[in-house]
Write a protein that holds these residues in place. Structure first.
Motif, PDB file in Angstrom:
ATOM      1  N   GLN A  63     -11.697  -0.583 -12.025  1.00 23.97           N
ATOM      2  CA  GLN A  63     -12.780  -1.470 -12.432  1.00 23.97           C
ATOM      3  C   GLN A  63     -12.415  -2.955 -12.411  1.00 23.97           C
ATOM      4  O   GLN A  63     -13.255  -3.783 -12.085  1.00 23.97           O
ATOM      5  N   ASP A  64     -11.191  -3.313 -12.754  1.00 22.95           N
ATOM      6  CA  ASP A  64     -10.778  -4.718 -12.783  1.00 22.95           C
ATOM      7  C   ASP A  64     -10.857  -5.294 -11.374  1.00 22.95           C
ATOM      8  O   ASP A  64     -10.244  -4.775 -10.445  1.00 22.95           O
ATOM      9  N   LYS A  65     -11.605  -6.399 -11.200  1.00 23.91           N
ATOM     10  CA  LYS A  65     -11.898  -6.917  -9.855  1.00 23.91           C
ATOM     11  C   LYS A  65     -10.656  -7.324  -9.076  1.00 23.91           C
ATOM     12  O   LYS A  65     -10.527  -6.998  -7.900  1.00 23.91           O
ATOM     13  N   GLN A  66      -9.738  -8.056  -9.713  1.00 22.59           N
ATOM     14  CA  GLN A  66      -8.534  -8.501  -9.012  1.00 22.59           C
ATOM     15  C   GLN A  66      -7.676  -7.303  -8.601  1.00 22.59           C
ATOM     16  O   GLN A  66      -7.233  -7.205  -7.464  1.00 22.59           O
ATOM     17  N   THR A  67      -7.474  -6.392  -9.521  1.00 20.23           N
ATOM     18  CA  THR A  67      -6.680  -5.201  -9.238  1.00 20.23           C
ATOM     19  C   THR A  67      -7.383  -4.314  -8.227  1.00 20.23           C
ATOM     20  O   THR A  67      -6.747  -3.773  -7.323  1.00 20.23           O
ATOM     21  N   ALA A  68      -8.692  -4.175  -8.371  1.00 19.47           N
ATOM     22  CA  ALA A  68      -9.463  -3.301  -7.483  1.00 19.47           C
ATOM     23  C   ALA A  68      -9.326  -3.720  -6.031  1.00 19.47           C
ATOM     24  O   ALA A  68      -9.195  -2.875  -5.145  1.00 19.47           O
ATOM     25  N   ARG A  69      -9.348  -5.012  -5.773  1.00 22.47           N
ATOM     26  CA  ARG A  69      -9.255  -5.497  -4.384  1.00 22.47           C
ATOM     27  C   ARG A  69      -7.939  -5.029  -3.747  1.00 22.47           C
ATOM     28  O   ARG A  69      -7.930  -4.512  -2.635  1.00 22.47           O
ATOM     29  N   GLN A  70      -6.845  -5.202  -4.444  1.00 21.28           N
ATOM     30  CA  GLN A  70      -5.546  -4.792  -3.908  1.00 21.28           C
ATOM     31  C   GLN A  70      -5.464  -3.274  -3.776  1.00 21.28           C
ATOM     32  O   GLN A  70      -5.006  -2.753  -2.763  1.00 21.28           O
ATOM     33  N   PHE A  71      -5.919  -2.557  -4.806  1.00 22.95           N
ATOM     34  CA  PHE A  71      -5.859  -1.103  -4.774  1.00 22.95           C
ATOM     35  C   PHE A  71      -6.732  -0.544  -3.658  1.00 22.95           C
ATOM     36  O   PHE A  71      -6.372   0.438  -3.009  1.00 22.95           O
ATOM     37  N   GLN A  72      -7.891  -1.154  -3.424  1.00 25.65           N
ATOM     38  CA  GLN A  72      -8.767  -0.700  -2.348  1.00 25.65           C
ATOM     39  C   GLN A  72      -8.128  -0.940  -0.985  1.00 25.65           C
ATOM     40  O   GLN A  72      -8.260  -0.110  -0.083  1.00 25.65           O
ATOM     41  N   THR A 102      -7.491   2.210   1.422  1.00 23.81           N
ATOM     42  CA  THR A 102      -8.099   2.314   2.748  1.00 23.81           C
ATOM     43  C   THR A 102      -7.043   2.339   3.855  1.00 23.81           C
ATOM     44  O   THR A 102      -7.177   3.093   4.815  1.00 23.81           O
ATOM     45  N   THR A 103      -6.002   1.547   3.708  1.00 28.87           N
ATOM     46  CA  THR A 103      -4.943   1.557   4.718  1.00 28.87           C
ATOM     47  C   THR A 103      -4.218   2.899   4.710  1.00 28.87           C
ATOM     48  O   THR A 103      -3.888   3.435   5.761  1.00 28.87           O
ATOM     49  N   THR A 104      -3.996   3.454   3.533  1.00 32.04           N
ATOM     50  CA  THR A 104      -3.357   4.770   3.429  1.00 32.04           C
ATOM     51  C   THR A 104      -4.242   5.835   4.054  1.00 32.04           C
ATOM     52  O   THR A 104      -3.765   6.687   4.813  1.00 32.04           O
ATOM     53  N   LEU A 105      -5.536   5.786   3.752  1.00 34.12           N
ATOM     54  CA  LEU A 105      -6.483   6.748   4.315  1.00 34.12           C
ATOM     55  C   LEU A 105      -6.466   6.687   5.840  1.00 34.12           C
ATOM     56  O   LEU A 105      -6.389   7.730   6.508  1.00 34.12           O
ATOM     57  N   LEU A 106      -6.512   5.488   6.406  1.00 38.99           N
ATOM     58  CA  LEU A 106      -6.488   5.344   7.863  1.00 38.99           C
ATOM     59  C   LEU A 106      -5.187   5.873   8.457  1.00 38.99           C
ATOM     60  O   LEU A 106      -5.195   6.559   9.483  1.00 38.99           O
ATOM     61  N   THR A 107      -4.078   5.561   7.819  1.00 36.71           N
ATOM     62  CA  THR A 107      -2.774   6.020   8.308  1.00 36.71           C
ATOM     63  C   THR A 107      -2.691   7.538   8.271  1.00 36.71           C
ATOM     64  O   THR A 107      -2.267   8.178   9.239  1.00 36.71           O
ATOM     65  N   MET A 108      -3.117   8.124   7.156  1.00 33.22           N
ATOM     66  CA  MET A 108      -3.080   9.586   7.033  1.00 33.22           C
ATOM     67  C   MET A 108      -4.019  10.242   8.038  1.00 33.22           C
ATOM     68  O   MET A 108      -3.693  11.283   8.613  1.00 33.22           O
ATOM     69  N   LEU A 136      -7.697   8.468  -3.844  1.00 28.87           N
ATOM     70  CA  LEU A 136      -9.136   8.276  -4.041  1.00 28.87           C
ATOM     71  C   LEU A 136      -9.419   7.613  -5.390  1.00 28.87           C
ATOM     72  O   LEU A 136     -10.360   6.821  -5.506  1.00 28.87           O
ATOM     73  N   ASP A 137      -8.598   7.901  -6.391  1.00 28.25           N
ATOM     74  CA  ASP A 137      -8.762   7.263  -7.700  1.00 28.25           C
ATOM     75  C   ASP A 137      -8.548   5.753  -7.627  1.00 28.25           C
ATOM     76  O   ASP A 137      -9.102   5.000  -8.438  1.00 28.25           O
ATOM     77  N   LEU A 138      -7.739   5.302  -6.666  1.00 26.93           N
ATOM     78  CA  LEU A 138      -7.512   3.862  -6.505  1.00 26.93           C
ATOM     79  C   LEU A 138      -8.811   3.130  -6.177  1.00 26.93           C
ATOM     80  O   LEU A 138      -8.945   1.941  -6.453  1.00 26.93           O
ATOM     81  N   LEU A 139      -9.760   3.835  -5.578  1.00 29.32           N
ATOM     82  CA  LEU A 139     -11.041   3.226  -5.211  1.00 29.32           C
ATOM     83  C   LEU A 139     -11.959   3.031  -6.421  1.00 29.32           C
ATOM     84  O   LEU A 139     -12.966   2.350  -6.329  1.00 29.32           O
TER      85      LEU A 139
END
Length: 130
Positions: free
Chosen positions: A85-94, A98-104, A79-82
């Protein structure tokens, strides 16, 4: 060799379950992705890496005593990955989050609800109850 795979898996699992371990692993795997090549091939590599990291995060390691313990340690970090703040990093982390959340949620719906969905939706539920 099998011994090297086992050792790497053990070290990865130990790191994931430490404070900020999920973010460190995601940063390590995703480093260099998305910077530079903005073409379709680069985007596909980015998505494949995100999916691979999500599968790793969603899998409970053999060293962990229980699935409940693993989820209680790793899900708050996911959840902290969401919140990056850094836009480039945030996109990948999100994408990873989200993929981890869906899988779990597919693999262990009750644990995902308890450790991911309830904390994620808590502010919305508080607003709707008021």
């Amino acid at each position: 060799p099998a011994w090297l795979r086992r050792l790497c898996g053990q070290l990865l699992s130990e790191r994931l379950m430490r404070p900020s371990g999920v973010q460190a692993v995601v940063r390590g795997v995703m480093e260099g992705t998305g910077a530079g090549g903005a073409g379709a091939a680069a985007a596909a590599v980015d998505w494949r890496k995100c999916d691979a990291v999500a599968k790793i995060l969603a899998s409970c390691p053999q060293q962990c005593l229980s699935l409940e313990d693993y989820y209680s340690l790793v899900c708050p970090q996911i959840l902290d990955l969401l919140r990056i703040q850094d836009k480039q990093t945030a996109r990948q982390f999100q994408r990873v989050a989200t993929t981890t959340l869906l899988t779990m949620a597919k693999e262990h719906p009750q644990l995902a609800e308890k450790h991911l969905l309830q904390p994620l939706l808590a502010p919305l539920l508080r607003c709707s109850e008021a």
